[in-house]
Scaffold this active site. Structure first.
Site, PDB file in Angstrom:
ATOM      1  N   TYR A  50       0.859  -1.203   0.000  1.00  0.00           N
ATOM      2  CA  TYR A  50       0.000   0.000   0.000  1.00  0.00           C
ATOM      3  C   TYR A  50       0.892   1.248   0.000  1.00  0.00           C
ATOM      4  O   TYR A  50       1.151   1.836   1.063  1.00  0.00           O
ATOM      5  CB  TYR A  50      -0.887   0.023   1.248  1.00  0.00           C
ATOM      6  CG  TYR A  50      -1.759  -1.204   1.429  1.00  0.00           C
ATOM      7  CD1 TYR A  50      -2.711  -1.559   0.475  1.00  0.00           C
ATOM      8  CD2 TYR A  50      -1.655  -1.980   2.575  1.00  0.00           C
ATOM      9  CE1 TYR A  50      -3.522  -2.668   0.650  1.00  0.00           C
ATOM     10  CE2 TYR A  50      -2.464  -3.095   2.759  1.00  0.00           C
ATOM     11  CZ  TYR A  50      -3.386  -3.433   1.790  1.00  0.00           C
ATOM     12  OH  TYR A  50      -4.175  -4.531   1.963  1.00  0.00           O
ATOM     13  N   TRP A 107      -3.735   6.168   2.677  1.00  0.00           N
ATOM     14  CA  TRP A 107      -5.092   5.637   2.774  1.00  0.00           C
ATOM     15  C   TRP A 107      -5.855   6.380   3.857  1.00  0.00           C
ATOM     16  O   TRP A 107      -5.292   6.698   4.905  1.00  0.00           O
ATOM     17  CB  TRP A 107      -5.054   4.139   3.117  1.00  0.00           C
ATOM     18  CG  TRP A 107      -5.293   3.232   1.950  1.00  0.00           C
ATOM     19  CD1 TRP A 107      -6.454   2.600   1.632  1.00  0.00           C
ATOM     20  CD2 TRP A 107      -4.360   2.848   0.939  1.00  0.00           C
ATOM     21  NE1 TRP A 107      -6.301   1.858   0.483  1.00  0.00           N
ATOM     22  CE2 TRP A 107      -5.028   1.992   0.030  1.00  0.00           C
ATOM     23  CE3 TRP A 107      -3.021   3.153   0.684  1.00  0.00           C
ATOM     24  CZ2 TRP A 107      -4.410   1.434  -1.076  1.00  0.00           C
ATOM     25  CZ3 TRP A 107      -2.408   2.594  -0.419  1.00  0.00           C
ATOM     26  CH2 TRP A 107      -3.104   1.744  -1.290  1.00  0.00           C
ATOM     27  N   TYR A 120       1.475  -0.652  -6.932  1.00  0.00           N
ATOM     28  CA  TYR A 120       0.070  -0.863  -6.561  1.00  0.00           C
ATOM     29  C   TYR A 120      -0.842  -0.828  -7.779  1.00  0.00           C
ATOM     30  O   TYR A 120      -0.634  -0.049  -8.703  1.00  0.00           O
ATOM     31  CB  TYR A 120      -0.363   0.220  -5.559  1.00  0.00           C
ATOM     32  CG  TYR A 120      -1.787   0.048  -5.089  1.00  0.00           C
ATOM     33  CD1 TYR A 120      -2.101  -0.881  -4.095  1.00  0.00           C
ATOM     34  CD2 TYR A 120      -2.824   0.804  -5.641  1.00  0.00           C
ATOM     35  CE1 TYR A 120      -3.411  -1.055  -3.669  1.00  0.00           C
ATOM     36  CE2 TYR A 120      -4.134   0.633  -5.214  1.00  0.00           C
ATOM     37  CZ  TYR A 120      -4.424  -0.292  -4.225  1.00  0.00           C
ATOM     38  OH  TYR A 120      -5.718  -0.461  -3.807  1.00  0.00           O
ATOM     39  N   GLN A 178     -14.022   5.923   2.349  1.00  0.00           N
ATOM     40  CA  GLN A 178     -13.706   4.883   3.333  1.00  0.00           C
ATOM     41  C   GLN A 178     -14.312   5.273   4.682  1.00  0.00           C
ATOM     42  O   GLN A 178     -14.719   6.433   4.850  1.00  0.00           O
ATOM     43  CB  GLN A 178     -12.175   4.746   3.461  1.00  0.00           C
ATOM     44  CG  GLN A 178     -11.689   3.358   3.174  1.00  0.00           C
ATOM     45  CD  GLN A 178     -10.204   3.165   3.309  1.00  0.00           C
ATOM     46  OE1 GLN A 178      -9.455   4.067   3.678  1.00  0.00           O
ATOM     47  NE2 GLN A 178      -9.761   1.962   3.012  1.00  0.00           N
ATOM     48  N   GLY A 212     -13.808  -0.670   3.908  1.00  0.00           N
ATOM     49  CA  GLY A 212     -12.490  -0.945   4.501  1.00  0.00           C
ATOM     50  C   GLY A 212     -12.324  -2.424   4.817  1.00  0.00           C
ATOM     51  O   GLY A 212     -11.262  -2.861   5.218  1.00  0.00           O
ATOM     52  N   ASP A 244     -12.709  -5.216   2.775  1.00  0.00           N
ATOM     53  CA  ASP A 244     -12.891  -5.550   1.368  1.00  0.00           C
ATOM     54  C   ASP A 244     -13.635  -6.845   1.064  1.00  0.00           C
ATOM     55  O   ASP A 244     -14.625  -6.845   0.362  1.00  0.00           O
ATOM     56  CB  ASP A 244     -11.525  -5.620   0.676  1.00  0.00           C
ATOM     57  CG  ASP A 244     -10.711  -4.359   0.859  1.00  0.00           C
ATOM     58  OD1 ASP A 244     -11.109  -3.481   1.645  1.00  0.00           O
ATOM     59  OD2 ASP A 244      -9.658  -4.242   0.214  1.00  0.00           O
ATOM     60  N   GLU A 300      -0.196  -6.743   9.509  1.00  0.00           N
ATOM     61  CA  GLU A 300      -1.465  -6.135   9.087  1.00  0.00           C
ATOM     62  C   GLU A 300      -2.633  -6.760   9.862  1.00  0.00           C
ATOM     63  O   GLU A 300      -3.543  -6.076  10.312  1.00  0.00           O
ATOM     64  CB  GLU A 300      -1.645  -6.354   7.575  1.00  0.00           C
ATOM     65  CG  GLU A 300      -2.871  -5.687   7.010  1.00  0.00           C
ATOM     66  CD  GLU A 300      -2.970  -5.866   5.495  1.00  0.00           C
ATOM     67  OE1 GLU A 300      -2.150  -6.602   4.906  1.00  0.00           O
ATOM     68  OE2 GLU A 300      -3.886  -5.267   4.900  1.00  0.00           O
TER      69      GLU A 300
HETATM   70  C1  DGY Z   1      -6.533  -2.997  -1.478  1.00  0.00           C
HETATM   71  O1  DGY Z   1      -6.065  -2.645  -2.565  1.00  0.00           O
HETATM   72  O2  DGY Z   1      -6.410  -4.129  -1.012  1.00  0.00           O
HETATM   73  C2  DGY Z   1      -7.205  -2.013  -0.652  1.00  0.00           C
HETATM   74  O3  DGY Z   1      -7.746  -2.571   0.499  1.00  0.00           O
HETATM   75  C3  DGY Z   1      -8.238  -1.250  -1.403  1.00  0.00           C
HETATM   76  O4  DGY Z   1      -8.358  -0.079  -0.693  1.00  0.00           O
END
Ligand code: DGY
Length: 432
Positions: free
Chosen positions: A32, A36, A84, A112, A172, A174, A404
């Site tokens: 990431y 964010w 990304y 978000q 958030g 996903d 994470e």
């Molecule tokens: C991702 O790319 O995994 C994110 O959670 C999207 O915001």
């Protein structure tokens, strides 16, 4: 023990510094590589524990991405990065959406969970230099109110008191199994030619399936085609869900913003917030599920409750929404989950058939969700439950580092490493 916490505090601070890209914090390197939205608000509270000016700067950099209609996007692409997907070009946000038509910074086209005002209130109330920060507060309040108004209008055009999300990423959370049913309505991209980058960094088995990604990307294409015109998205999005987590977080954020606006805003703004809080409060009870002992999201297209128990269903406690009896029921449910999982709080009920202990939002423990829910139990004086959740968080981090997320059975750390909001939450837990 004291020595252990000292080491963890130093490590947490080092992670925030290492993920600093010039006034904003990336959640983790490579996986990431941008700013964010809700990650950043939580990181600011972590920064405040050891570098208050840097905490305020985090908020300012996030607000640089605010759109003219008030929305604060979920990603702010301050600098380019090849690591990304989907990047700024894929989102293709028209210049007209951005503040004053400025091209920079570019952003994603969805939002978000709006935890920002709750974090800013905390920064303000814990400030060691309130005299220096006071001048920025009226502007911050205006910008946050503009975002909340965007939720109330763009995402609740019927003024029901509850807002909708149009993409699982907006929650958030996903790939929560709560979204599986609604996501089935999204026609996946046909002949997709894009290349995912997440699975180059993190094991495929920890991440959402390709079939989910093809649907996430189909939604992005759809929204881009409508140039993010909110009324069009409302009519056209096959994914329109009343997410209980977003609504609970927004309700608490409204209350926190109200406290700030009393000090820095106008009488009219105070009234506006009070009315919205009252309206949301009056309709929230409809999301409660007595049998499951928590709150549920609602599929707005099929008009059915989504009967998948997830940790999101406990979030309304943060906003003071449940009755005392409901809180007792939720505490019992947390306890029941704890009998099955040593580490709290799994993101999906461990009794649900879709539970997967290592796959992104389908079971693992997330430290920031723990922190938010623990705050809620604390409010209702369920100190034992709050402490049990916080201890779980600290023990996961101490055993397996600043990951994470964590497997609730084995405590294994999964997803990205040296994770910023995990570091921020550790700093908050130690400095209570
Ligand atoms: C991702 O790319 O995994 C994110 O959670 C999207 O915001």
């Amino acid at each position: 023990m004291q020595n252990t916490s000292k080491i963890l505090i130093e490590q947490a601070q080092a992670i925030l510094r290492q993920n600093d890209r010039g006034g904003y914090t990336v959640p983790t390197a490579r996986l990431y590589p941008f700013q964010w939205n809700w990650d950043s608000a939580i990181c600011a509270m972590g920064w405040q524990q050891f570098d208050e000016p840097r905490a305020w700067q985090e908020i300012d950099r996030l607000l640089e991405g605010q759109w003219v209609d008030g929305m604060i996007p979920h990603i702010i692409f301050h600098k380019e990065s090849p690591d990304y997907f989907p990047g700024a070009d894929v989102w293709g946000v028209p210049d007209g959406c951005l503040q004053n038509g400025k091209r920079l910074p570019r952003t994603s086209g969805i939002s978000q969970p709006p935890v920002l005002a709750s974090c800013v209130r905390r920064l303000w109330e814990h400030s060691r230099t309130p005299q220096s920060q006071k001048a920025r507060m009226p502007r911050l309040c205006k910008q946050m109110l503009a975002w909340h108004r965007w939720w109330w209008s763009a995402r609740d055009p019927g003024n029901s008191g509850l807002v909708c999300i149009y993409h699982p990423w907006e929650s958030g959370m996903d790939n929560s199994p709560a979204w599986d049913g609604a996501l089935q309505r999204v026609l996946p991209l046909q002949n997709p030619s894009y290349q995912r980058r997440d699975t180059l960094v993190v094991d495929l088995s920890y991440r959402p399936h390709q079939s989910e990604y093809d649907r996430y990307m189909a939604l992005v294409e759809l929204f881009r085609g409508y140039e993010y015109a909110q009324q069009k998205l409302y009519e056209a999005s096959p994914f329109r869900v009343l997410d209980v987590g977003t609504n609970a977080i927004l309700q608490q954020a409204n209350q926190d913003l109200l406290a700030l606006v009393h000090e820095f805003g106008s009488v009219q703004e105070v009234r506006e917030l009070e009315e919205r809080i009252k309206l949301t409060h009056s309709v929230f009870a409809a999301l409660w599920d007595e049998e499951l002992g928590l709150y549920l999201s609602h599929d707005e297209i099929s008009e059915t409750p989504i009967r998948v128990p997830t940790s999101s269903g406990f979030l309304p406690i943060f906003a003071g929404l449940p009755t005392k009896r409901q809180v007792a029921r939720m505490a019992a449910e947390v306890q029941r989950w704890a009998e099955c999982c040593e580490h709290l709080i799994p993101s999906t009920s461990p009794f649900h058939p879709c539970f997967e202990s290592k796959r992104y939002w389908r079971g693992p423990v997330w430290p920031h969700i723990n922190w938010i829910i623990a705050q809620g139990f604390e409010k209702y004086e369920y100190t034992n439950v709050a402490n049990r959740i916080r201890e779980s968080t600290i023990s996961l981090i101490s055993k397996n580092g600043f990951q994470e997320y964590y497997d609730p059975h084995t405590s294994e750390g999964c997803g990205g490493s040296s994770f910023s909001w995990t570091a921020a939450i550790a700093l908050l837990c130690f400095n209570r």
